[in-house]
Design a protein around this motif. Sequence first.
Motif, PDB file in Angstrom:
ATOM      1  N   LEU A 112       0.750  -1.363  -0.103  1.00 55.49           N
ATOM      2  CA  LEU A 112       0.043  -0.052  -0.089  1.00 55.49           C
ATOM      3  C   LEU A 112       1.055   1.319  -0.151  1.00 55.49           C
ATOM      4  N   TYR A 113       1.958   1.192   0.530  1.00 55.62           N
ATOM      5  CA  TYR A 113       2.734   2.289   0.798  1.00 55.62           C
ATOM      6  C   TYR A 113       3.085   3.313  -0.396  1.00 55.62           C
ATOM      7  N   ALA A 114       3.297   2.739  -1.523  1.00 52.88           N
ATOM      8  CA  ALA A 114       3.572   3.405  -2.749  1.00 52.88           C
ATOM      9  C   ALA A 114       2.374   4.178  -3.281  1.00 52.88           C
ATOM     10  N   ASP A 115       1.078   3.923  -2.678  1.00 51.38           N
ATOM     11  CA  ASP A 115       0.017   4.817  -3.081  1.00 51.38           C
ATOM     12  C   ASP A 115      -0.264   5.953  -2.089  1.00 51.38           C
ATOM     13  N   VAL A 116       0.622   6.101  -1.092  1.00 49.03           N
ATOM     14  CA  VAL A 116       0.671   7.281  -0.125  1.00 49.03           C
ATOM     15  C   VAL A 116       1.136   8.471  -0.956  1.00 49.03           C
ATOM     16  N   GLU A 117       0.385   9.457  -1.306  1.00 48.40           N
ATOM     17  CA  GLU A 117       0.780  10.723  -2.082  1.00 48.40           C
ATOM     18  C   GLU A 117       1.283  11.867  -1.157  1.00 48.40           C
ATOM     19  N   GLY A 118       0.709  12.072  -0.214  1.00 48.58           N
ATOM     20  CA  GLY A 118       1.180  13.414   0.448  1.00 48.58           C
ATOM     21  C   GLY A 118       2.092  13.201   1.664  1.00 48.58           C
ATOM     22  N   THR A 119       1.877  14.128   2.697  1.00 45.74           N
ATOM     23  CA  THR A 119       2.776  14.051   3.487  1.00 45.74           C
ATOM     24  C   THR A 119       2.111  14.217   5.155  1.00 45.74           C
ATOM     25  N   THR A 120       0.702  14.160   5.243  1.00 47.75           N
ATOM     26  CA  THR A 120       0.059  14.549   6.203  1.00 47.75           C
ATOM     27  C   THR A 120      -0.113  13.160   7.161  1.00 47.75           C
ATOM     28  N   ASP A 121      -0.286  13.577   8.666  1.00 45.57           N
ATOM     29  CA  ASP A 121      -0.755  12.400   9.587  1.00 45.57           C
ATOM     30  C   ASP A 121      -1.987  11.888   9.086  1.00 45.57           C
ATOM     31  N   SER A 122      -2.995  12.736   8.616  1.00 47.36           N
ATOM     32  CA  SER A 122      -4.433  12.032   8.220  1.00 47.36           C
ATOM     33  C   SER A 122      -4.168  11.159   7.108  1.00 47.36           C
ATOM     34  N   GLU A 123      -3.433  11.367   6.122  1.00 47.91           N
ATOM     35  CA  GLU A 123      -3.246  10.085   5.134  1.00 47.91           C
ATOM     36  C   GLU A 123      -2.627   9.148   5.708  1.00 47.91           C
ATOM     37  N   MET A 124      -1.351   9.337   6.656  1.00 52.28           N
ATOM     38  CA  MET A 124      -0.872   8.064   7.293  1.00 52.28           C
ATOM     39  C   MET A 124      -1.852   7.365   7.815  1.00 52.28           C
ATOM     40  N   MET A 125      -2.752   7.919   8.830  1.00 57.65           N
ATOM     41  CA  MET A 125      -3.744   7.312   9.622  1.00 57.65           C
ATOM     42  C   MET A 125      -4.759   6.283   8.601  1.00 57.65           C
TER      43      MET A 125
END
Length: 278
Positions: free
Chosen positions: A135-148
């Motif tokens: 899944l990690y490759a789909d993380v686009e931004g730098t926020t805590d919200s998206e990481m959650m």
Amino acid sequence: MCRWLAYSGTPVLLGTILYKPAHSLIDQSLHSRLGVETTNGDGFGIGWYAQEDIATPAVFRDTGPAWNNRNLREIADHVRSPLFFAHIRASTGTAVQQTNCHPFRHGRWMWMHNGAVAGFHALRRDLALRVDPSLYADVEGTTDSEMMFFLALTFGLDEDPPGAVARMAGVVEAVGREHGVADPLQMTVAVTDGESVWAFRYSSRHESRTLFYSTRVDSLRRLHPDLEFLREVSDETRLVVSEPLGDLPGAWNEVPEGTYGIVRPGHDAIHEFAPAPV
């Protein structure tokens, strides 16, 4: 921090909810009454499902303020949906960029958040290592919200949304306390698969940001029989909001601290919520 709303029910034009209420989300972008910041101008986003296909939601996001975006106004007057999310952002330290605007999307899922992971700059690497590598490759931004969001996906959002969010919260708190952060998590979260909406209100200090849900439509019709909008929507129509969209008596109810609610046809419920160990 931020303000958000989730709508589920009779298909309506987005503008009916985004612009028409007296204290609409657009008004809140300039004049929030219950948020940490009065102004929420660090970007916005809307996400919605087509009535014919809920496989993948559409998302429109921008880095400017919602109150003067002509493209948002144009879309809101022409897009009709039975389920949509809308979010206005006040950054807690991460960059103002399109990939940091909510709602976030993965497959059929959408996610939005108000709050923060305290000390996120120091915690980010350890949290990122908990995300499933696929899944990690789909993380686009730098926020805590998206990481959650991606942690919740890692911990089984597809199979058990409340359990996955509880495990996400448990990991954030555990990693935070390993780094000496006493109260790592502050969140109101909405997540949907296009059929149901789950909304969570929790914080490590048990002093969470505000969250409200609308009263049943049949009850509101009895209270306010002259309101045309209430005659046009089904009894299944629901709103969950960071703060009320107006002052209509009897329309809004506070989501209790440390709970989550489910909105789905024929089955609305509120349950207790607590982080879970992984």
